[in-house]
Design a protein around this motif. Structure first.
Motif, short mmCIF file in Angstrom:
data_model
loop_
_atom_site.label_atom_id
_atom_site.label_comp_id
_atom_site.label_asym_id
_atom_site.label_seq_id
_atom_site.Cartn_x
_atom_site.Cartn_y
_atom_site.Cartn_z
N THR A 113 0.85 -1.17 0.00
CA THR A 113 0.00 0.00 0.00
C THR A 113 0.90 1.24 0.00
O THR A 113 2.12 1.13 0.23
CB THR A 113 -0.90 0.02 1.25
OG1 THR A 113 -0.06 0.17 2.41
CG2 THR A 113 -1.74 -1.24 1.36
N GLU A 114 0.31 2.40 -0.22
CA GLU A 114 1.11 3.64 -0.20
C GLU A 114 1.77 3.85 1.15
O GLU A 114 2.93 4.27 1.22
CB GLU A 114 0.22 4.85 -0.53
CG GLU A 114 -0.07 5.02 -2.00
CD GLU A 114 -0.80 6.31 -2.27
OE1 GLU A 114 -0.48 7.34 -1.62
OE2 GLU A 114 -1.68 6.29 -3.14
N GLN A 115 1.03 3.54 2.21
CA GLN A 115 1.58 3.71 3.56
C GLN A 115 2.76 2.76 3.78
O GLN A 115 3.78 3.14 4.36
CB GLN A 115 0.49 3.44 4.59
CG GLN A 115 0.95 3.67 6.02
CD GLN A 115 -0.16 3.40 7.03
OE1 GLN A 115 -1.22 2.92 6.68
NE2 GLN A 115 0.12 3.70 8.29
N GLU A 116 2.65 1.54 3.30
CA GLU A 116 3.74 0.57 3.45
C GLU A 116 4.95 0.97 2.61
O GLU A 116 6.09 0.80 3.03
CB GLU A 116 3.26 -0.83 3.07
CG GLU A 116 2.29 -1.43 4.07
CD GLU A 116 1.67 -2.72 3.59
OE1 GLU A 116 1.34 -3.55 4.46
OE2 GLU A 116 1.49 -2.90 2.37
N GLU A 117 4.70 1.50 1.41
CA GLU A 117 5.81 1.98 0.58
C GLU A 117 6.56 3.10 1.27
O GLU A 117 7.80 3.15 1.23
CB GLU A 117 5.29 2.43 -0.78
CG GLU A 117 4.88 1.31 -1.70
CD GLU A 117 4.31 1.80 -3.02
OE1 GLU A 117 4.23 3.04 -3.23
OE2 GLU A 117 3.95 0.96 -3.85
N GLU A 118 5.82 4.01 1.90
CA GLU A 118 6.45 5.11 2.62
C GLU A 118 7.25 4.58 3.81
O GLU A 118 8.39 5.01 4.05
CB GLU A 118 5.38 6.08 3.12
CG GLU A 118 5.95 7.32 3.78
CD GLU A 118 4.86 8.29 4.18
OE1 GLU A 118 4.97 8.82 5.31
OE2 GLU A 118 3.93 8.53 3.38
N GLU A 119 6.68 3.62 4.53
CA GLU A 119 7.38 3.01 5.66
C GLU A 119 8.66 2.32 5.19
O GLU A 119 9.72 2.46 5.80
CB GLU A 119 6.47 1.99 6.36
CG GLU A 119 7.13 1.29 7.53
CD GLU A 119 6.28 0.19 8.12
OE1 GLU A 119 6.70 -0.37 9.15
OE2 GLU A 119 5.21 -0.14 7.57
N GLU A 148 11.31 4.92 4.41
CA GLU A 148 11.89 5.48 5.63
C GLU A 148 12.83 4.50 6.31
O GLU A 148 13.91 4.88 6.76
CB GLU A 148 10.78 5.91 6.59
CG GLU A 148 10.01 7.12 6.12
CD GLU A 148 8.82 7.44 7.01
OE1 GLU A 148 8.68 6.83 8.09
OE2 GLU A 148 8.05 8.33 6.62
#
Length: 79
Positions: free
Chosen positions: A23-29, A32
């Motif tokens: 997901t977008e949130q997982e890609e961002e995580e 980071e």
């Protein structure tokens, strides 16, 4: 270095990105965590380089001037 939990999470996200996608949130995580890992790796590697002493077959110290200067200044090593 990073905690074992963070390394496990990096590996989990890498595996999932290859199989089911993230997901977008997982890609961002993932981004980071990778940046944090690389930052700590680079810092550790620079520290190791600054502790290196180069000796030729005759036993003479031939450590490059750039490295010697970085050791004296206790700054970041760049070549």
């Amino acid at each position: 270095m990073l905690s074992q939990e963070k390394i496990a999470r990096i590996n989990e996200l890498a595996h999932r990105s290859k199989t089911t996608g993230l997901t977008e949130q997982e890609e961002e995580e993932q981004h980071e965590l990778r940046n944090e890992y690389l930052s700590k790796f680079r810092s550790s590697f620079k520290s190791q380089l600054q502790s290196v002493k180069v000796v030729d077959p005759k036993g003479d110290d031939v450590t490059p001037n750039t490295l010697e200067k970085a050791k004296r200044n206790n700054s970041n090593f760049r070549q």
